[in-house]
Design a protein around this motif. Structure first.
Motif, PDB file in Angstrom:
ATOM      1  N   LEU A  93       0.816  -1.216   0.000  1.00 54.01           N
ATOM      2  CA  LEU A  93       0.000   0.000   0.000  1.00 54.01           C
ATOM      3  C   LEU A  93       0.847   1.263   0.000  1.00 54.01           C
ATOM      4  N   TYR A  94       2.126   1.141   0.381  1.00 49.80           N
ATOM      5  CA  TYR A  94       2.996   2.315   0.420  1.00 49.80           C
ATOM      6  C   TYR A  94       3.639   2.605  -0.935  1.00 49.80           C
ATOM      7  N   PHE A  95       3.303   1.792  -1.964  1.00 50.85           N
ATOM      8  CA  PHE A  95       3.878   1.992  -3.291  1.00 50.85           C
ATOM      9  C   PHE A  95       2.767   1.977  -4.331  1.00 50.85           C
ATOM     10  N   ASN A  96       3.104   2.489  -5.497  1.00 48.77           N
ATOM     11  CA  ASN A  96       2.158   2.490  -6.604  1.00 48.77           C
ATOM     12  C   ASN A  96       2.364   1.229  -7.446  1.00 48.77           C
ATOM     13  N   ALA A  97       1.284   0.768  -8.071  1.00 49.98           N
ATOM     14  CA  ALA A  97       1.402  -0.374  -8.978  1.00 49.98           C
ATOM     15  C   ALA A  97       2.395  -0.009 -10.091  1.00 49.98           C
ATOM     16  N   GLY A  98       3.360  -0.858 -10.306  1.00 45.02           N
ATOM     17  CA  GLY A  98       4.409  -0.565 -11.283  1.00 45.02           C
ATOM     18  C   GLY A  98       5.744  -0.261 -10.634  1.00 45.02           C
ATOM     19  N   ASP A  99       5.712   0.158  -9.358  1.00 42.08           N
ATOM     20  CA  ASP A  99       6.979   0.339  -8.646  1.00 42.08           C
ATOM     21  C   ASP A  99       7.650  -1.011  -8.446  1.00 42.08           C
ATOM     22  N   CYS A 100       8.954  -0.982  -8.443  1.00 42.86           N
ATOM     23  CA  CYS A 100       9.727  -2.227  -8.326  1.00 42.86           C
ATOM     24  C   CYS A 100       9.382  -2.947  -7.025  1.00 42.86           C
ATOM     25  N   GLU A 101       9.347  -2.211  -5.901  1.00 45.35           N
ATOM     26  CA  GLU A 101       9.044  -2.820  -4.614  1.00 45.35           C
ATOM     27  C   GLU A 101       7.654  -3.457  -4.613  1.00 45.35           C
ATOM     28  N   TYR A 102       6.715  -2.776  -5.228  1.00 50.63           N
ATOM     29  CA  TYR A 102       5.330  -3.274  -5.300  1.00 50.63           C
ATOM     30  C   TYR A 102       5.279  -4.599  -6.050  1.00 50.63           C
ATOM     31  N   GLU A 103       5.955  -4.669  -7.192  1.00 44.53           N
ATOM     32  CA  GLU A 103       5.871  -5.859  -8.038  1.00 44.53           C
ATOM     33  C   GLU A 103       6.629  -7.039  -7.431  1.00 44.53           C
ATOM     34  N   VAL A 104       7.734  -6.758  -6.718  1.00 42.01           N
ATOM     35  CA  VAL A 104       8.438  -7.846  -6.027  1.00 42.01           C
ATOM     36  C   VAL A 104       7.520  -8.472  -4.984  1.00 42.01           C
ATOM     37  N   ALA A 105       6.895  -7.629  -4.175  1.00 42.36           N
ATOM     38  CA  ALA A 105       5.970  -8.137  -3.154  1.00 42.36           C
ATOM     39  C   ALA A 105       4.796  -8.854  -3.793  1.00 42.36           C
ATOM     40  N   GLU A 106       4.315  -8.331  -4.913  1.00 41.02           N
ATOM     41  CA  GLU A 106       3.182  -8.948  -5.601  1.00 41.02           C
ATOM     42  C   GLU A 106       3.543 -10.359  -6.074  1.00 41.02           C
ATOM     43  N   ALA A 107       4.713 -10.515  -6.665  1.00 39.82           N
ATOM     44  CA  ALA A 107       5.127 -11.835  -7.153  1.00 39.82           C
ATOM     45  C   ALA A 107       5.256 -12.824  -6.003  1.00 39.82           C
ATOM     46  N   MET A 108       5.812 -12.360  -4.869  1.00 38.05           N
ATOM     47  CA  MET A 108       5.947 -13.256  -3.720  1.00 38.05           C
ATOM     48  C   MET A 108       4.597 -13.644  -3.147  1.00 38.05           C
ATOM     49  N   ASN A 109       3.670 -12.709  -3.150  1.00 43.28           N
ATOM     50  CA  ASN A 109       2.319 -13.029  -2.660  1.00 43.28           C
ATOM     51  C   ASN A 109       1.626 -14.036  -3.574  1.00 43.28           C
ATOM     52  N   TYR A 110       1.796 -13.864  -4.893  1.00 46.77           N
ATOM     53  CA  TYR A 110       1.220 -14.835  -5.821  1.00 46.77           C
ATOM     54  C   TYR A 110       1.732 -16.241  -5.497  1.00 46.77           C
ATOM     55  N   PHE A 111       3.038 -16.324  -5.201  1.00 47.19           N
ATOM     56  CA  PHE A 111       3.619 -17.640  -4.915  1.00 47.19           C
ATOM     57  C   PHE A 111       3.048 -18.213  -3.620  1.00 47.19           C
ATOM     58  N   ASP A 112       3.009 -17.401  -2.563  1.00 51.04           N
ATOM     59  CA  ASP A 112       2.508 -17.891  -1.281  1.00 51.04           C
ATOM     60  C   ASP A 112       1.031 -18.294  -1.352  1.00 51.04           C
ATOM     61  N   LEU A 113       0.297 -17.648  -2.269  1.00 50.70           N
ATOM     62  CA  LEU A 113      -1.123 -17.971  -2.410  1.00 50.70           C
ATOM     63  C   LEU A 113      -1.369 -19.114  -3.387  1.00 50.70           C
ATOM     64  N   GLY A 114      -0.269 -19.651  -3.985  1.00 46.86           N
ATOM     65  CA  GLY A 114      -0.393 -20.805  -4.870  1.00 46.86           C
ATOM     66  C   GLY A 114      -0.667 -20.485  -6.317  1.00 46.86           C
ATOM     67  N   ASN A 115      -0.641 -19.204  -6.703  1.00 48.21           N
ATOM     68  CA  ASN A 115      -0.853 -18.822  -8.109  1.00 48.21           C
ATOM     69  C   ASN A 115       0.523 -18.761  -8.787  1.00 48.21           C
ATOM     70  N   TYR A 116       1.039 -19.927  -9.180  1.00 50.47           N
ATOM     71  CA  TYR A 116       2.433 -20.012  -9.618  1.00 50.47           C
ATOM     72  C   TYR A 116       2.661 -19.383 -10.998  1.00 50.47           C
ATOM     73  N   VAL A 117       1.697 -19.492 -11.896  1.00 55.39           N
ATOM     74  CA  VAL A 117       1.857 -18.864 -13.219  1.00 55.39           C
ATOM     75  C   VAL A 117       1.972 -17.355 -13.068  1.00 55.39           C
ATOM     76  N   ALA A 118       1.110 -16.776 -12.253  1.00 57.05           N
ATOM     77  CA  ALA A 118       1.184 -15.324 -12.025  1.00 57.05           C
ATOM     78  C   ALA A 118       2.470 -14.964 -11.303  1.00 57.05           C
ATOM     79  N   ALA A 119       2.946 -15.854 -10.419  1.00 53.28           N
ATOM     80  CA  ALA A 119       4.168 -15.573  -9.659  1.00 53.28           C
ATOM     81  C   ALA A 119       5.369 -15.462 -10.579  1.00 53.28           C
ATOM     82  N   TYR A 120       5.565 -16.470 -11.476  1.00 48.91           N
ATOM     83  CA  TYR A 120       6.758 -16.370 -12.323  1.00 48.91           C
ATOM     84  C   TYR A 120       6.599 -15.361 -13.452  1.00 48.91           C
TER      85      TYR A 120
END
Length: 530
Positions: free
Chosen positions: A192-219
């Protein structure tokens, strides 16, 4: 029509909001082939060679700082902070100790520098087994007590700590899932402290996809953002491992290996001995049959693993040691088979050699007899030349004695004209020129390549031209005697009617022209006399 116009405007707004970097071509491959893997493995080989040197440099900096601290009467807080930074990856236990000393008994939550130091300290605790202390500290220093500017870093540290705990208890699903949920929740708040498209935002997003089991979206998301992170950033290694795991969960082994190699390169560049990516690359290569390379990677990883090994990484280390033991046994069996094959080939070769030796035995005897004949002829030739020179020296000495005798007679006022004639020494000079002319012709006839071999030892601009009249310069005539095995300078001086100093002067003249003055005499014996 109005509906279509509204839809078009909405689509345009959505496209305009997408960051430019997302529209650019992704250089990292979503589909990996063997050429991609081979390229990265070559890079990994180079980094493995540099890793030990980097570790030694880091250890040297730590030791240097320790000496500086020991030399001071009182250690300042910034010294502990610096030591904590230097020891973070090489000596995590020491980093915790120095950070505790830097923090002291308590911190001021309003001080951003102290907060940042605390967050770095807390992220180290789970890896060393201080899980309760880390969780209690997160609860004590809650987000409301942290300055607004530091809350994103607090949440980043929180999701890092919870993720470490989840990995540590991966064999206990109820604990692992609970902390994985906490990590996802902290990561969402962090985003929430970053905008969509920021590097920090997308790194966290990819890790969340993985932890939630959405592996295609994660990689997919991870590969896109990985392009904008430098390899020397620890986040590069962490995200590469997440991408590799996501590919692995979908059964895409080549892509998994590729991003594990990228993670290993990043960990080596960051000088992280506790990183397990290199060992996991070794595991993957071992399973694919590349045993030699796998053994090398696992050995290199385990050499420095004790610097920062953690309990959570123990299963990786145990697997590495197990695979290394299996690879060693396989190599032993392979070597045993190879020894038997070599022994059989050796026996066959020995039989062939024995046959060939018997076949050529007669020919060798004949060649030996011919060589003895040639050596005898050479000795006879040298003896002939030496006898000839003895005759010349004897004649020269007799003529010289005659000149002295006639000189004495004339000195006594006997035959004044004869005195004038003999005093000029023309008789001896004419005889000497004749003898030297015969010597030069005979010598060049026996050794036609003498001047060429001698010139090979001299500088190009100082070399002697081939004589057209079969006449040697005086200095070469002196070395001609050396070629014949006559190294008595007094003898040579008598023959040439020079003083001994003149002989040495000519020798020095030739040596001064040599390519290597110090080694000239040895080179002459090896090149010309041999």
């Amino acid at each position: 029509m109005n509906v279509l116009l509204k839809i078009g405007i909405c689509l345009w707004c959505i496209l305009a909001a997408v960051p430019e970097t997302r529209a650019s071509a992704v250089k990292l491959p979503l589909v990996v082939d063997d050429s991609h893997i081979d390229e990265q493995l070559m890079r990994l080989d180079a980094e493995v060679l540099n890793f030990a040197r980097s570790c030694r440099a880091g250890i040297s900096r730590v030791d240097s700082m320790r000496h500086v601290m020991a030399s001071r009467d009182s250690v300042m807080r910034r010294d502990y902070v610096e030591m904590s930074r230097l020891c973070r990856y090489l000596y995590p236990d020491s980093a915790i100790i120095y950070t505790r000393k830097a923090i002291g008994k308590s911190i001021e939550p309003d001080d951003t520098a102290e907060c940042r130091l605390l967050f770095g300290f807390l992220t180290l605790l789970p890896s060393r087994g201080f899980i309760k202390e880390a969780v209690d500290a997160l609860a004590y220093y809650n987000i409301d007590a942290i300055p607004e500017a530091m809350r994103s870093e607090y949440l980043k540290a929180s999701q890092n700590i919870y993720a470490q705990i989840a990995r540590r208890y991966f064999e206990v699903p109820e604990i692992s899932d609970r902390y994985k949920t906490l990590a996802v929740d902290a990561r969402r708040k962090y985003m929430l402290y970053f905008n969509a498209g920021d590097c920090e935002y997308e790194v966290a997003e990819a890790m969340n996809y993985f932890d939630l089991g959405n592996y295609v979206a994660a990689y997919t998301a991870g590969v896109e953002v990985l392009e904008r992170i430098e390899e020397k950033d620890p986040d590069f290694a962490s995200l590469s491992i997440v991408i590799a795991e996501a590919y692995g969960r979908k059964g895409r082994n080549r892509e998994q290996l590729y991003y594990l190699v990228r993670a290993a390169i990043s960990q080596l560049k960051c000088v992280m001995p506790q990183g397990t990516a290199l060992q996991r690359v070794g595991h993957s290569l071992y399973e694919s049959g590349d045993i030699d390379r796998a053994h090398g990677y696992m050995s290199a990883a385990l050499e420095n693993a004790t610097l920062g090994a953690t309990h959570a990484d123990a299963h990786v280390m145990l697997k590495s040691m197990s695979l290394m033991d299996r690879s060693y046994n396989e190599k032993m069996r392979h070597n045993e088979r190879l020894v038997w094959i070599i022994a059989g080939i050796s026996l066959a070769l020995m039989a062939v050699i024995c046959v060939e030796l018997l076949r050529y035995r007669y020919g060798l005897r004949r060649l030996k007899a011919e060589r003895h004949k040639a050596e005898g002829a050479d000795r006879a030739r040298l003896a002939y030349v030496k006898n000839f020179l003895e005759l010349c020296v004897s004649t020269s000495r007799r003529l010289n004695s005659l000149r002295r005798l006639v000189g004495r007679k004339i000195s006594a006022n006997q035959v004044e004209q004869l005195y004038d004639y003999t005093r000029s020494g023309r008789i001896i000079e004419e005889q000497r020129r004749e003898v030297l002319s015969i010597f030069d012709k005979a010598f060049l006839g026996l050794y036609p390549d003498f001047i060429e071999r001698l010139n090979s030892l001299l500088r190009e601009e100082e070399r002697y031209p081939e004589p057209t009249d079969c006449k040697l310069p005086t200095e070469l005539r002196i070395y001609a005697f050396f070629r014949l095995g006559i190294d008595d300078c007094n003898y040579i001086a008598d023959f040439l009617c020079y003083s001994i100093n003149t002989i040495y002067a000519y020798k020095a003249k030739v040596r001064a022209k040599a390519i290597s003055k110090d080694m000239f005499d040895k080179d002459f014996m090896d090149t010309v006399v041999c």
